[in-house]
Design a protein around this motif. Sequence first.
Motif, PDB file in Angstrom:
ATOM      1  N   ASN A  92      22.127 114.163   0.265  1.00 18.31           N
ATOM      2  CA  ASN A  92      22.996 113.047  -0.105  1.00 18.31           C
ATOM      3  C   ASN A  92      22.246 111.791  -0.539  1.00 18.31           C
ATOM      4  OD1 ASN A  92      25.073 114.731   0.663  1.00 18.31           O
ATOM      5  ND2 ASN A  92      25.379 113.761   2.662  1.00 18.31           N
ATOM      6  N   ARG A  93      20.953 111.757  -0.319  1.00 18.27           N
ATOM      7  CA  ARG A  93      20.094 110.608  -0.665  1.00 18.27           C
ATOM      8  C   ARG A  93      20.275 109.418   0.275  1.00 18.27           C
ATOM      9  NH1 ARG A  93      17.996 110.829  -6.080  1.00 18.27           N
ATOM     10  NH2 ARG A  93      18.791 112.653  -7.202  1.00 18.27           N
ATOM     11  N   THR A  94      21.332 109.382   1.042  1.00 20.69           N
ATOM     12  CA  THR A  94      21.555 108.304   1.996  1.00 20.69           C
ATOM     13  C   THR A  94      22.090 108.891   3.300  1.00 20.69           C
ATOM     14  OG1 THR A  94      23.844 107.904   1.302  1.00 20.69           O
ATOM     15  CG2 THR A  94      22.114 106.639   0.169  1.00 20.69           C
ATOM     16  N   ALA A  95      21.879 108.145   4.371  1.00 19.33           N
ATOM     17  CA  ALA A  95      22.409 108.552   5.674  1.00 19.33           C
ATOM     18  C   ALA A  95      22.406 107.340   6.585  1.00 19.33           C
ATOM     19  CB  ALA A  95      21.567 109.681   6.278  1.00 19.33           C
ATOM     20  N   ASP A  96      23.114 107.454   7.684  1.00 20.84           N
ATOM     21  CA  ASP A  96      23.085 106.408   8.707  1.00 20.84           C
ATOM     22  C   ASP A  96      22.355 106.956   9.917  1.00 20.84           C
ATOM     23  OD1 ASP A  96      24.109 103.749   9.807  1.00 20.84           O
ATOM     24  OD2 ASP A  96      24.738 105.186  11.319  1.00 20.84           O
ATOM     25  N   ILE A  97      21.229 106.345  10.247  1.00 20.99           N
ATOM     26  CA  ILE A  97      20.374 106.860  11.309  1.00 20.99           C
ATOM     27  C   ILE A  97      21.054 106.788  12.675  1.00 20.99           C
ATOM     28  CG2 ILE A  97      18.197 106.475  12.549  1.00 20.99           C
ATOM     29  CD1 ILE A  97      17.912 107.845   9.837  1.00 20.99           C
ATOM     30  N   VAL A 320      11.492 107.014   2.408  1.00 13.83           N
ATOM     31  CA  VAL A 320      12.600 106.470   3.193  1.00 13.83           C
ATOM     32  C   VAL A 320      12.516 104.950   3.209  1.00 13.83           C
ATOM     33  CG1 VAL A 320      11.323 106.666   5.387  1.00 13.83           C
ATOM     34  CG2 VAL A 320      13.830 106.593   5.382  1.00 13.83           C
ATOM     35  N   ARG A 321      13.649 104.306   3.039  1.00 11.10           N
ATOM     36  CA  ARG A 321      13.706 102.840   2.969  1.00 11.10           C
ATOM     37  C   ARG A 321      15.073 102.392   3.450  1.00 11.10           C
ATOM     38  NH1 ARG A 321      14.534 105.408  -1.623  1.00 11.10           N
ATOM     39  NH2 ARG A 321      16.194 104.773  -3.061  1.00 11.10           N
ATOM     40  N   PRO A 322      15.228 101.099   3.757  1.00  9.76           N
ATOM     41  CA  PRO A 322      16.550 100.621   4.167  1.00  9.76           C
ATOM     42  C   PRO A 322      17.592 100.925   3.103  1.00  9.76           C
ATOM     43  CG  PRO A 322      14.877  98.966   4.612  1.00  9.76           C
ATOM     44  CD  PRO A 322      14.216 100.046   3.816  1.00  9.76           C
ATOM     45  N   GLY A 323      18.814 101.201   3.542  1.00  8.31           N
ATOM     46  CA  GLY A 323      19.884 101.570   2.621  1.00  8.31           C
ATOM     47  C   GLY A 323      20.533 100.368   1.972  1.00  8.31           C
ATOM     48  N   GLN A 343      25.078 100.324  12.810  1.00 10.33           N
ATOM     49  CA  GLN A 343      24.651 101.284  11.791  1.00 10.33           C
ATOM     50  C   GLN A 343      23.222 100.963  11.353  1.00 10.33           C
ATOM     51  OE1 GLN A 343      27.736 100.591   8.808  1.00 10.33           O
ATOM     52  NE2 GLN A 343      28.783 102.477   9.414  1.00 10.33           N
ATOM     53  N   LEU A 344      22.522 101.965  10.861  1.00 14.40           N
ATOM     54  CA  LEU A 344      21.205 101.772  10.269  1.00 14.40           C
ATOM     55  C   LEU A 344      21.124 102.639   9.011  1.00 14.40           C
ATOM     56  CD1 LEU A 344      18.422 100.457  10.414  1.00 14.40           C
ATOM     57  CD2 LEU A 344      17.641 102.438  11.749  1.00 14.40           C
ATOM     58  N   PRO A 345      21.689 102.149   7.887  1.00 21.10           N
ATOM     59  CA  PRO A 345      21.692 102.945   6.661  1.00 21.10           C
ATOM     60  C   PRO A 345      20.292 103.047   6.057  1.00 21.10           C
ATOM     61  CG  PRO A 345      22.606 100.765   6.251  1.00 21.10           C
ATOM     62  CD  PRO A 345      22.384 100.863   7.722  1.00 21.10           C
ATOM     63  N   VAL A 346      19.955 104.243   5.590  1.00 22.07           N
ATOM     64  CA  VAL A 346      18.668 104.478   4.939  1.00 22.07           C
ATOM     65  C   VAL A 346      18.890 105.244   3.641  1.00 22.07           C
ATOM     66  CG1 VAL A 346      17.371 104.484   7.108  1.00 22.07           C
ATOM     67  CG2 VAL A 346      18.276 106.633   6.205  1.00 22.07           C
ATOM     68  N   ALA A 347      17.943 105.089   2.744  1.00 26.32           N
ATOM     69  CA  ALA A 347      17.939 105.843   1.488  1.00 26.32           C
ATOM     70  C   ALA A 347      16.612 106.584   1.389  1.00 26.32           C
ATOM     71  CB  ALA A 347      18.128 104.905   0.301  1.00 26.32           C
ATOM     72  N   PHE A 348      16.627 107.704   0.667  1.00 23.22           N
ATOM     73  CA  PHE A 348      15.430 108.543   0.598  1.00 23.22           C
ATOM     74  C   PHE A 348      15.574 109.504  -0.572  1.00 23.22           C
ATOM     75  CE2 PHE A 348      18.532 109.908   3.732  1.00 23.22           C
ATOM     76  CZ  PHE A 348      18.908 111.150   3.260  1.00 23.22           C
ATOM     77  N   ALA A 349      14.470 110.136  -0.928  1.00 19.17           N
ATOM     78  CA  ALA A 349      14.519 111.168  -1.962  1.00 19.17           C
ATOM     79  C   ALA A 349      15.272 112.373  -1.409  1.00 19.17           C
ATOM     80  CB  ALA A 349      13.107 111.570  -2.376  1.00 19.17           C
TER      81      ALA A 349
END
Length: 398
Positions: A92-97, A320-323, A343-349
């Motif tokens: 999904n490229r994003t998630a909430d940790i 991985v980086r902040p969303g 929440q802690l949204p992150v983005a990643f490959a």
Amino acid sequence: MGYQEVLELVWNERAFSSDARRWNTIVEGSLPEDSPLLAVLGWRPALNRLDDQAHRRHRQAVTETLNGIDLRRLRSAVRRQAEVLVDGWGMNRTADIVTQYARPLVSYAFRVLIGLPGAEERRVAALLGSIAGGSHDAARAEAELMRTLHRLVAEKREVPGPDLTSWLLAHSAQLTGAEVAHNLAAILFSGGESTIGWISGTMRLLMGDDRLNSAVATGRMTVTDAADRALWDGSPVPNISGRWARNDLTFAGCRVRAGDLLIPCLAAANTDLLIHDSQDIGSRAHLAWGTGSHGCPAKDAARSIAETAVDVLMRRLSLVRPGDCDTAALRWQPSLWSGTPDQLPVAFAPIRPAPNAPAAAPATPTLMGVPEKRQDARAADSSPTPQAWGWWNSMNGW
């Protein structure tokens, strides 16, 4: 209070008590019976709310029971479940940790540890979140949690399993059913909620510092070192649930009455320049787990879960980086007890599922043995009637 004052408050048991029945706010009738504070600060027959010999009896039972966990198996079970969670949202490229990873992962681990049925996992996690978050319905959540734990204790008394509940019932300290249930609540709250905060805090630290992130990714710093540094920067439990003055005294330059509540702020103590600048930042002199005889007894299990969780994320996620919000703008629960953001949204490959990954982790991995069923006079004391509030019942003679 600074670092030294917090140490004195926690260590000096002759001056300060952990027994909430001393609380003058309650004695004077100025706190409503349904106050959310009571879910955390109210008295209960458990190791975190007792003093002296009673505390030592409970502490021994809980500590020796926790020492029976096979930490190698725990890490393995957590890793399998973590892989399942990551595979669920990895494309999904994003998630909430917090909501998609740390909270369900820790809930799973502690559910297995205490022997709770899988169908109860989400409900108990929600109840603990309400209590830790200081929500308006914390009293209701605490009462429902205790009803669930009393039922669990009654079931494990009849059919022991490979879990903490069964071992507490079988321990030579001969804890009653009510005492086992309340000690389970203490373990879930202090161990489970703090581990969620520890995972999110370590990831916030790594995403906010490219140098540290690179050091962990390349093996120049271990996940253990990063996790310890995160505890210095932000305690998963900012404040511990308090001590009550045994007598009138002067403490930290303030007059304190007998029965006054003092709440040690661990997060602030860890930033005290008198100690912080003199310590190796990776050391474990922080107070994130409390200290002394009332320090968190579940920290070894919590460390196994948290470090494994972070290791899986660092190994699986790239770039991985902040969303969609900066970590400085995160929303936090309005609670003294929670150091976890909502929440802690992150983005990643995007990532593909791990090779040969299971569709789901085993429902009931075996993390310890099965004790023999205890046969003694106190074992048959009760499958206790659920109590709405340990504090109020204690006033009438628990």
